[in-house]
Design an enzyme around this catalytic site. Structure first.
Site, PDB file in Angstrom:
ATOM      1  N   SER A 272     -26.720 -29.583 -49.280  1.00 57.84           N
ATOM      2  CA  SER A 272     -25.282 -29.386 -49.437  1.00 57.84           C
ATOM      3  C   SER A 272     -24.584 -30.593 -48.836  1.00 57.84           C
ATOM      4  O   SER A 272     -24.410 -30.676 -47.622  1.00 57.84           O
ATOM      5  CB  SER A 272     -24.838 -28.122 -48.693  1.00 57.84           C
ATOM      6  OG  SER A 272     -25.494 -27.013 -49.226  1.00 57.84           O
ATOM      7  N   LEU A 273     -24.185 -31.528 -49.675  1.00 55.76           N
ATOM      8  CA  LEU A 273     -23.589 -32.773 -49.170  1.00 55.76           C
ATOM      9  C   LEU A 273     -22.064 -32.630 -49.094  1.00 55.76           C
ATOM     10  O   LEU A 273     -21.461 -32.834 -48.065  1.00 55.76           O
ATOM     11  CB  LEU A 273     -23.992 -33.934 -50.077  1.00 55.76           C
ATOM     12  CG  LEU A 273     -23.912 -35.311 -49.451  1.00 55.76           C
ATOM     13  CD1 LEU A 273     -24.856 -35.439 -48.267  1.00 55.76           C
ATOM     14  CD2 LEU A 273     -24.211 -36.395 -50.477  1.00 55.76           C
ATOM     15  N   HIS A 274     -21.449 -32.314 -50.208  1.00 48.27           N
ATOM     16  CA  HIS A 274     -20.024 -31.972 -50.304  1.00 48.27           C
ATOM     17  C   HIS A 274     -19.035 -33.066 -49.902  1.00 48.27           C
ATOM     18  O   HIS A 274     -17.820 -32.826 -49.909  1.00 48.27           O
ATOM     19  CB  HIS A 274     -19.696 -30.691 -49.518  1.00 48.27           C
ATOM     20  CG  HIS A 274     -20.563 -29.523 -49.880  1.00 48.27           C
ATOM     21  ND1 HIS A 274     -20.927 -29.234 -51.171  1.00 48.27           N
ATOM     22  CD2 HIS A 274     -21.157 -28.569 -49.112  1.00 48.27           C
ATOM     23  CE1 HIS A 274     -21.694 -28.147 -51.188  1.00 48.27           C
ATOM     24  NE2 HIS A 274     -21.860 -27.741 -49.962  1.00 48.27           N
TER      25      HIS A 274
ATOM     26  N   GLU B 291     -25.891 -10.144 -46.388  1.00 48.22           N
ATOM     27  CA  GLU B 291     -25.791  -9.956 -47.834  1.00 48.22           C
ATOM     28  C   GLU B 291     -26.884 -10.748 -48.549  1.00 48.22           C
ATOM     29  O   GLU B 291     -27.346 -11.784 -48.071  1.00 48.22           O
ATOM     30  CB  GLU B 291     -24.400 -10.378 -48.321  1.00 48.22           C
ATOM     31  CG  GLU B 291     -23.339  -9.418 -47.802  1.00 48.22           C
ATOM     32  CD  GLU B 291     -21.955  -9.661 -48.401  1.00 48.22           C
ATOM     33  OE1 GLU B 291     -21.239  -8.683 -48.600  1.00 48.22           O
ATOM     34  OE2 GLU B 291     -21.591 -10.825 -48.656  1.00 48.22           O
TER      35      GLU B 291
ATOM     36  N   CYS C 266     -21.249 -18.474 -54.400  1.00 48.67           N
ATOM     37  CA  CYS C 266     -21.522 -19.431 -53.335  1.00 48.67           C
ATOM     38  C   CYS C 266     -20.376 -19.498 -52.345  1.00 48.67           C
ATOM     39  O   CYS C 266     -19.228 -19.623 -52.739  1.00 48.67           O
ATOM     40  CB  CYS C 266     -21.683 -20.828 -53.935  1.00 48.67           C
ATOM     41  SG  CYS C 266     -23.340 -21.150 -54.396  1.00 48.67           S
TER      42      CYS C 266
ATOM     43  N   CYS D  43     -18.876 -24.477 -41.754  1.00 50.55           N
ATOM     44  CA  CYS D  43     -18.236 -25.184 -42.878  1.00 50.55           C
ATOM     45  C   CYS D  43     -16.920 -24.455 -43.220  1.00 50.55           C
ATOM     46  O   CYS D  43     -16.922 -23.227 -43.393  1.00 50.55           O
ATOM     47  CB  CYS D  43     -19.162 -25.213 -44.086  1.00 50.55           C
ATOM     48  SG  CYS D  43     -20.762 -25.967 -43.717  1.00 50.55           S
TER      49      CYS D  43
ATOM     50  N   CYS E  75     -23.373 -17.867 -39.419  1.00 55.26           N
ATOM     51  CA  CYS E  75     -23.912 -19.232 -39.456  1.00 55.26           C
ATOM     52  C   CYS E  75     -23.147 -20.089 -38.460  1.00 55.26           C
ATOM     53  O   CYS E  75     -21.920 -20.046 -38.417  1.00 55.26           O
ATOM     54  CB  CYS E  75     -23.767 -19.824 -40.858  1.00 55.26           C
ATOM     55  SG  CYS E  75     -24.414 -21.512 -40.974  1.00 55.26           S
TER      56      CYS E  75
ATOM     57  N   GLY F   4     -26.310 -18.273 -43.686  1.00 58.79           N
ATOM     58  CA  GLY F   4     -27.071 -19.001 -42.666  1.00 58.79           C
ATOM     59  C   GLY F   4     -27.598 -20.342 -43.105  1.00 58.79           C
ATOM     60  O   GLY F   4     -27.650 -20.661 -44.286  1.00 58.79           O
TER      61      GLY F   4
ATOM     62  N   CYS G 216     -16.447 -22.002 -46.279  1.00 57.47           N
ATOM     63  CA  CYS G 216     -17.476 -20.968 -46.479  1.00 57.47           C
ATOM     64  C   CYS G 216     -17.161 -19.723 -45.650  1.00 57.47           C
ATOM     65  O   CYS G 216     -16.911 -19.817 -44.442  1.00 57.47           O
ATOM     66  CB  CYS G 216     -18.819 -21.568 -46.068  1.00 57.47           C
ATOM     67  SG  CYS G 216     -20.152 -20.368 -45.954  1.00 57.47           S
TER      68      CYS G 216
ATOM     69  N   CYS H 267     -30.801 -14.712 -54.128  1.00 53.35           N
ATOM     70  CA  CYS H 267     -30.249 -15.588 -53.103  1.00 53.35           C
ATOM     71  C   CYS H 267     -30.447 -14.871 -51.769  1.00 53.35           C
ATOM     72  O   CYS H 267     -29.897 -13.797 -51.539  1.00 53.35           O
ATOM     73  CB  CYS H 267     -28.774 -15.842 -53.408  1.00 53.35           C
ATOM     74  SG  CYS H 267     -28.008 -16.942 -52.241  1.00 53.35           S
TER      75      CYS H 267
HETATM   76  S1  SF4 Z   1     -22.116 -23.482 -46.283  1.00 47.55           S
HETATM   77 FE1  SF4 Z   1     -24.148 -22.898 -45.524  1.00 47.55          FE
HETATM   78  S2  SF4 Z   1     -24.360 -24.122 -43.629  1.00 47.55           S
HETATM   79 FE2  SF4 Z   1     -22.156 -24.139 -44.133  1.00 47.55          FE
HETATM   80  S3  SF4 Z   1     -21.337 -22.402 -42.952  1.00 47.55           S
HETATM   81 FE3  SF4 Z   1     -21.832 -21.648 -45.017  1.00 47.55          FE
HETATM   82  S4  SF4 Z   1     -23.882 -20.766 -44.784  1.00 47.55           S
HETATM   83 FE4  SF4 Z   1     -23.556 -22.131 -43.020  1.00 47.55          FE
END
Ligand code: SF4
Length: 327
Positions: free
Chosen positions: A198-200, A72, A317, A96, A92, A144, A99, A85
Protein backbone atom coordinates in the site's frame (compact mmCIF):
# COMPACT_ATOMS: atom_id res chain seq x y z
CA UNK A 1 2.69 -33.95 25.20
CA UNK A 2 5.50 -36.51 24.73
CA UNK A 3 3.75 -37.92 21.69
CA UNK A 4 5.47 -38.78 18.40
CA UNK A 5 5.52 -35.96 15.85
CA UNK A 6 3.27 -37.76 13.37
CA UNK A 7 0.42 -37.43 15.88
CA UNK A 8 0.56 -33.64 15.51
CA UNK A 9 0.26 -34.01 11.74
CA UNK A 10 -2.75 -36.30 12.19
CA UNK A 11 -4.50 -33.66 14.27
CA UNK A 12 -3.46 -30.91 11.83
CA UNK A 13 -5.09 -32.90 9.01
CA UNK A 14 -8.35 -33.27 10.91
CA UNK A 15 -8.61 -29.65 11.97
CA UNK A 16 -7.39 -27.71 8.94
CA UNK A 17 -7.61 -30.28 6.16
CA UNK A 18 -10.95 -31.88 7.02
CA UNK A 19 -12.32 -28.98 9.09
CA UNK A 20 -13.25 -31.27 11.99
CA UNK A 21 -13.15 -29.43 15.30
CA UNK A 22 -14.08 -32.30 17.59
CA UNK A 23 -11.44 -34.62 19.07
CA UNK A 24 -13.97 -37.47 19.36
CA UNK A 25 -14.24 -37.63 15.58
CA UNK A 26 -10.48 -38.00 15.01
CA UNK A 27 -10.72 -41.73 14.54
CA UNK A 28 -7.08 -42.47 13.71
CA UNK A 29 -5.96 -40.97 17.02
CA UNK A 30 -6.01 -43.33 20.02
CA UNK A 31 -8.87 -42.91 22.47
CA UNK A 32 -6.46 -42.18 25.30
CA UNK A 33 -4.78 -39.39 23.33
CA UNK A 34 -8.13 -37.96 22.24
CA UNK A 35 -9.15 -37.73 25.89
CA UNK A 36 -5.84 -36.08 26.79
CA UNK A 37 -6.22 -33.58 23.93
CA UNK A 38 -9.77 -32.73 24.99
CA UNK A 39 -8.59 -32.09 28.56
CA UNK A 40 -5.78 -29.83 27.38
CA UNK A 41 -7.23 -27.96 24.39
CA UNK A 42 -10.51 -26.51 23.24
CA UNK A 43 -11.70 -25.22 19.88
CA UNK A 44 -12.50 -21.53 19.75
CA UNK A 45 -13.29 -20.77 16.14
CA UNK A 46 -14.12 -17.13 15.46
CA UNK A 47 -17.88 -17.00 15.78
CA UNK A 48 -19.92 -15.26 13.08
CA UNK A 49 -21.87 -12.75 15.13
CA UNK A 50 -23.28 -10.88 12.16
CA UNK A 51 -23.27 -11.47 8.37
CA UNK A 52 -24.35 -8.77 5.93
CA UNK A 53 -24.71 -9.18 2.19
CA UNK A 54 -24.11 -6.40 -0.32
CA UNK A 55 -26.16 -5.90 -3.49
CA UNK A 56 -23.04 -7.04 -5.41
CA UNK A 57 -22.87 -10.35 -3.49
CA UNK A 58 -20.05 -9.38 -1.11
CA UNK A 59 -20.55 -10.84 2.37
CA UNK A 60 -19.17 -9.08 5.43
CA UNK A 61 -18.77 -11.00 8.69
CA UNK A 62 -18.37 -9.60 12.15
CA UNK A 63 -16.43 -12.36 13.90
CA UNK A 64 -16.16 -12.66 17.64
CA UNK A 65 -13.04 -14.16 19.25
CA UNK A 66 -13.01 -16.18 22.51
CA UNK A 67 -12.45 -12.98 24.54
CA UNK A 68 -15.44 -11.35 22.77
CA UNK A 69 -13.22 -8.95 20.83
CA UNK A 70 -14.38 -8.64 17.24
CA UNK A 71 -12.83 -8.34 13.81
CA UNK A 72 -14.39 -8.12 10.37
CA UNK A 73 -13.69 -10.43 7.44
CA UNK A 74 -15.12 -10.16 3.94
CA UNK A 75 -15.97 -12.60 1.14
CA UNK A 76 -15.67 -11.05 -2.31
CA UNK A 77 -17.43 -13.00 -5.07
CA UNK A 78 -15.96 -13.72 -8.51
CA UNK A 79 -17.60 -15.75 -11.24
CA UNK A 80 -16.64 -19.13 -9.82
CA UNK A 81 -15.22 -18.54 -6.35
CA UNK A 82 -14.95 -16.27 -3.32
CA UNK A 83 -11.85 -14.44 -2.21
CA UNK A 84 -11.69 -13.93 1.54
CA UNK A 85 -10.22 -10.74 2.95
CA UNK A 86 -8.72 -11.81 6.27
CA UNK A 87 -7.91 -9.65 9.32
CA UNK A 88 -4.64 -9.98 11.23
CA UNK A 89 -5.14 -7.50 14.10
CA UNK A 90 -8.01 -5.97 16.04
CA UNK A 91 -7.64 -2.35 15.02
CA UNK A 92 -4.35 -1.14 13.58
CA UNK A 93 -1.53 1.02 14.99
CA UNK A 94 -0.54 2.44 11.58
CA UNK A 95 -3.20 5.14 11.74
CA UNK A 96 -3.65 5.76 7.99
CA UNK A 97 -5.99 8.74 7.94
CA UNK A 98 -8.20 7.45 5.10
CA UNK A 99 -8.84 4.07 6.77
CA UNK A 100 -11.62 3.27 9.26
CA UNK A 101 -9.50 0.57 10.92
CA UNK A 102 -6.64 3.05 11.32
CA UNK A 103 -8.94 5.59 12.95
CA UNK A 104 -10.18 3.10 15.57
CA UNK A 105 -6.65 2.63 16.97
CA UNK A 106 -5.01 -0.64 17.97
CA UNK A 107 -6.43 -3.21 20.37
CA UNK A 108 -4.46 -6.43 19.98
CA UNK A 109 -2.84 -8.88 17.59
CA UNK A 110 -4.84 -11.88 16.40
CA UNK A 111 -3.30 -15.29 17.05
CA UNK A 112 -2.42 -17.61 14.15
CA UNK A 113 -5.48 -19.72 15.09
CA UNK A 114 -7.74 -16.67 15.02
CA UNK A 115 -6.34 -15.62 11.65
CA UNK A 116 -6.65 -19.06 10.00
CA UNK A 117 -9.88 -19.76 11.90
CA UNK A 118 -11.59 -16.96 9.93
CA UNK A 119 -11.41 -19.24 6.90
CA UNK A 120 -12.96 -22.23 8.67
CA UNK A 121 -15.74 -20.01 10.03
CA UNK A 122 -16.46 -18.49 6.61
CA UNK A 123 -16.52 -21.92 4.94
CA UNK A 124 -18.86 -23.22 7.65
CA UNK A 125 -21.18 -20.26 7.05
CA UNK A 126 -21.19 -20.88 3.27
CA UNK A 127 -21.93 -24.60 3.80
CA UNK A 128 -24.70 -24.07 6.32
CA UNK A 129 -26.38 -21.43 4.16
CA UNK A 130 -26.05 -23.37 0.90
CA UNK A 131 -23.88 -20.89 -0.96
CA UNK A 132 -22.61 -22.70 -4.06
CA UNK A 133 -19.25 -20.96 -4.66
CA UNK A 134 -16.06 -22.28 -3.06
CA UNK A 135 -13.66 -20.09 -1.10
CA UNK A 136 -10.47 -20.42 -3.14
CA UNK A 137 -8.42 -17.24 -2.70
CA UNK A 138 -7.14 -15.28 0.27
CA UNK A 139 -5.98 -11.71 0.70
CA UNK A 140 -4.49 -10.48 3.97
CA UNK A 141 -5.93 -7.02 3.54
CA UNK A 142 -8.52 -6.89 6.31
CA UNK A 143 -8.09 -5.14 9.63
CA UNK A 144 -4.49 -4.64 10.73
CA UNK A 145 -0.97 -4.52 9.38
CA UNK A 146 0.07 -8.17 8.90
CA UNK A 147 3.80 -7.51 9.10
CA UNK A 148 3.44 -5.95 12.55
CA UNK A 149 2.08 -9.33 13.68
CA UNK A 150 4.57 -11.30 11.65
CA UNK A 151 5.21 -14.24 14.02
CA UNK A 152 1.49 -15.14 14.15
CA UNK A 153 0.92 -14.32 10.48
CA UNK A 154 3.86 -16.55 9.51
CA UNK A 155 2.30 -19.47 11.41
CA UNK A 156 -1.08 -18.79 9.81
CA UNK A 157 0.56 -18.74 6.35
CA UNK A 158 2.09 -22.15 7.02
CA UNK A 159 -1.41 -23.48 7.85
CA UNK A 160 -2.77 -21.88 4.64
CA UNK A 161 -0.04 -23.46 2.52
CA UNK A 162 0.40 -26.89 4.12
CA UNK A 163 -0.97 -29.67 1.85
CA UNK A 164 -2.39 -31.32 5.00
CA UNK A 165 -3.70 -27.97 6.17
CA UNK A 166 -5.84 -25.52 4.19
CA UNK A 167 -3.77 -26.33 1.10
CA UNK A 168 -3.84 -22.99 -0.75
CA UNK A 169 -1.17 -22.57 -3.41
CA UNK A 170 1.11 -19.53 -3.27
CA UNK A 171 -0.64 -18.01 -6.27
CA UNK A 172 -3.93 -17.91 -4.36
CA UNK A 173 -2.70 -15.78 -1.45
CA UNK A 174 -1.72 -12.10 -1.39
CA UNK A 175 -0.40 -10.27 1.65
CA UNK A 176 -0.86 -6.52 1.65
CA UNK A 177 1.37 -4.29 3.76
CA UNK A 178 2.38 -0.66 4.13
CA UNK A 179 5.89 -2.02 4.77
CA UNK A 180 7.73 -3.12 7.92
CA UNK A 181 11.39 -3.49 7.09
CA UNK A 182 12.52 -6.59 8.98
CA UNK A 183 9.40 -8.67 8.36
CA UNK A 184 9.27 -7.62 4.70
CA UNK A 185 12.69 -9.15 4.22
CA UNK A 186 11.62 -12.36 5.95
CA UNK A 187 8.42 -12.48 3.90
CA UNK A 188 10.46 -12.23 0.71
CA UNK A 189 12.80 -14.99 1.85
CA UNK A 190 9.86 -17.22 2.84
CA UNK A 191 8.36 -17.12 -0.68
CA UNK A 192 5.01 -18.09 0.88
CA UNK A 193 2.68 -15.60 -0.82
CA UNK A 194 2.37 -12.73 -3.28
CA UNK A 195 3.16 -9.23 -2.05
CA UNK A 196 1.05 -6.10 -2.38
CA UNK A 197 2.35 -2.80 -1.00
CA UNK A 198 0.00 0.00 0.00
CA UNK A 199 2.03 2.95 -1.27
CA UNK A 200 -0.67 5.61 -1.78
CA UNK A 201 1.85 8.45 -2.28
CA UNK A 202 4.90 9.06 -4.47
CA UNK A 203 7.15 10.58 -1.78
CA UNK A 204 7.94 10.48 1.95
CA UNK A 205 6.40 13.88 2.82
CA UNK A 206 2.96 13.17 1.38
CA UNK A 207 3.00 9.58 2.57
CA UNK A 208 3.84 10.65 6.11
CA UNK A 209 0.98 13.15 6.11
CA UNK A 210 -1.65 10.53 5.22
CA UNK A 211 -0.01 7.37 6.63
CA UNK A 212 1.85 8.51 9.75
CA UNK A 213 2.62 5.00 11.04
CA UNK A 214 4.17 3.95 7.75
CA UNK A 215 6.67 6.83 7.76
CA UNK A 216 9.18 5.11 10.03
CA UNK A 217 10.11 2.97 7.00
CA UNK A 218 11.61 5.80 4.99
CA UNK A 219 10.10 6.02 1.49
CA UNK A 220 13.34 5.75 -0.51
CA UNK A 221 14.50 2.83 1.63
CA UNK A 222 11.18 1.04 1.05
CA UNK A 223 11.45 1.58 -2.71
CA UNK A 224 15.05 0.39 -2.76
CA UNK A 225 14.04 -2.76 -0.78
CA UNK A 226 11.21 -3.38 -3.27
CA UNK A 227 13.70 -3.12 -6.13
CA UNK A 228 15.61 -6.00 -4.50
CA UNK A 229 12.56 -8.00 -3.37
CA UNK A 230 13.03 -11.64 -4.46
CA UNK A 231 10.57 -12.52 -7.22
CA UNK A 232 10.15 -15.50 -9.51
CA UNK A 233 10.60 -14.88 -13.23
CA UNK A 234 7.03 -13.81 -14.05
CA UNK A 235 6.01 -12.44 -10.66
CA UNK A 236 5.57 -8.80 -9.79
CA UNK A 237 4.85 -6.81 -6.66
CA UNK A 238 1.44 -5.14 -6.68
CA UNK A 239 1.53 -1.45 -5.80
CA UNK A 240 -1.77 -0.26 -4.28
CA UNK A 241 -2.59 3.43 -4.79
CA UNK A 242 -5.85 4.88 -3.47
CA UNK A 243 -7.10 7.88 -5.45
CA UNK A 244 -7.72 10.76 -3.02
CA UNK A 245 -9.15 13.91 -4.53
CA UNK A 246 -6.75 16.85 -4.41
CA UNK A 247 -4.27 14.90 -2.28
CA UNK A 248 -2.29 12.41 -4.39
CA UNK A 249 -4.05 12.37 -7.76
CA UNK A 250 -2.44 15.08 -9.91
CA UNK A 251 -0.40 14.51 -13.04
CA UNK A 252 2.72 15.63 -11.19
CA UNK A 253 2.07 12.88 -8.60
CA UNK A 254 1.76 10.40 -11.48
CA UNK A 255 5.08 11.64 -12.93
CA UNK A 256 6.78 11.24 -9.55
CA UNK A 257 5.32 7.75 -9.18
CA UNK A 258 6.67 6.72 -12.59
CA UNK A 259 10.11 7.90 -11.54
CA UNK A 260 10.22 6.18 -8.16
CA UNK A 261 8.85 2.88 -9.48
CA UNK A 262 11.07 2.78 -12.56
CA UNK A 263 13.23 -0.05 -11.16
CA UNK A 264 10.55 -1.93 -9.19
CA UNK A 265 9.18 -5.01 -10.94
CA UNK A 266 5.55 -4.18 -10.34
CA UNK A 267 2.01 -3.67 -11.53
CA UNK A 268 -0.15 -0.89 -10.15
CA UNK A 269 -3.66 -1.19 -8.72
CA UNK A 270 -5.53 2.11 -8.54
CA UNK A 271 -8.30 2.03 -5.95
CA UNK A 272 -11.34 4.24 -5.84
CA UNK A 273 -11.54 5.73 -2.36
CA UNK A 274 -14.61 4.59 -0.45
CA UNK A 275 -15.82 7.66 1.42
CA UNK A 276 -16.65 7.37 5.08
CA UNK A 277 -18.76 9.80 7.09
CA UNK A 278 -16.01 10.21 9.68
CA UNK A 279 -13.32 11.31 7.23
CA UNK A 280 -12.85 14.43 5.07
CA UNK A 281 -11.24 12.58 2.17
CA UNK A 282 -13.05 12.31 -1.15
CA UNK A 283 -12.51 10.02 -4.10
CA UNK A 284 -10.90 11.53 -7.21
CA UNK A 285 -13.25 12.16 -10.12
CA UNK A 286 -13.61 9.41 -12.72
CA UNK A 287 -12.00 11.68 -15.30
CA UNK A 288 -9.05 12.33 -13.05
CA UNK A 289 -8.62 8.62 -12.34
CA UNK A 290 -8.58 7.81 -16.06
CA UNK A 291 -6.04 10.57 -16.83
CA UNK A 292 -3.82 9.26 -14.01
CA UNK A 293 -4.19 5.70 -15.23
CA UNK A 294 -3.51 6.63 -18.87
CA UNK A 295 -0.36 8.48 -17.92
CA UNK A 296 1.04 5.49 -16.00
CA UNK A 297 0.12 3.18 -18.86
CA UNK A 298 1.77 5.46 -21.40
CA UNK A 299 4.98 5.04 -19.41
CA UNK A 300 4.84 1.25 -19.70
CA UNK A 301 3.18 0.22 -16.43
CA UNK A 302 0.43 -2.38 -16.15
CA UNK A 303 -2.32 -0.51 -14.34
CA UNK A 304 -5.60 -1.95 -13.09
CA UNK A 305 -8.49 0.07 -11.76
CA UNK A 306 -9.77 -2.18 -9.04
CA UNK A 307 -13.51 -2.60 -8.81
CA UNK A 308 -14.74 -1.60 -5.38
CA UNK A 309 -16.96 -4.27 -3.83
CA UNK A 310 -19.25 -4.14 -0.82
CA UNK A 311 -19.21 -0.37 -0.23
CA UNK A 312 -22.96 -0.33 0.57
CA UNK A 313 -22.34 -2.51 3.65
CA UNK A 314 -19.03 -0.82 4.56
CA UNK A 315 -17.11 -3.92 3.50
CA UNK A 316 -14.87 -2.24 0.92
CA UNK A 317 -11.17 -1.40 1.26
CA UNK A 318 -10.47 0.89 4.20
CA UNK A 319 -13.94 0.52 5.70
CA UNK A 320 -13.48 -2.34 8.18
CA UNK A 321 -13.74 -1.86 11.93
CA UNK A 322 -14.79 -3.64 15.13
CA UNK A 323 -18.27 -3.76 16.62
CA UNK A 324 -17.10 -1.55 19.47
CA UNK A 325 -16.61 1.33 17.04
CA UNK A 326 -19.72 0.88 14.94
CA UNK A 327 -22.00 3.91 14.37
S1 SF4 B 1 -4.71 0.98 5.63
FE1 SF4 B 1 -3.95 -0.94 6.50
S2 SF4 B 1 -2.08 -0.29 7.61
FE2 SF4 B 1 -3.26 1.60 7.23
S3 SF4 B 1 -4.49 1.83 9.10
FE3 SF4 B 1 -5.74 0.71 7.61
S4 SF4 B 1 -5.43 -1.44 8.15
FE4 SF4 B 1 -3.74 -0.28 9.09
Amino acid sequence: MDEPAYRARQVLKWVWGKEICDFDLMTNVSKALRAKLAETYSFNLPEVRKAEQSSDGTIKFLMSMADQKTAESVLIPAEDHYTQCVSTQIGCPMGCLFCSTGRMGFDRNLSSGEIAGQILSARKYLRENNYPLPLNNLVLMGMGEPLLNWEQVKKALSIFRDPDGLNFSRRKITLSTVGVKKSLRELGESNLVFLAVSLHAPNQGLRRSIMPGAASYEFNELISDLEKYPLAHRDRVTIEYVMLKGINDSLSHARELVKVLSKVKCKINLLRYNPDHSSDFKCSSEENIFVFQDFLRSRGFTVMLRKSMGADIHAACGQLKSAATEN
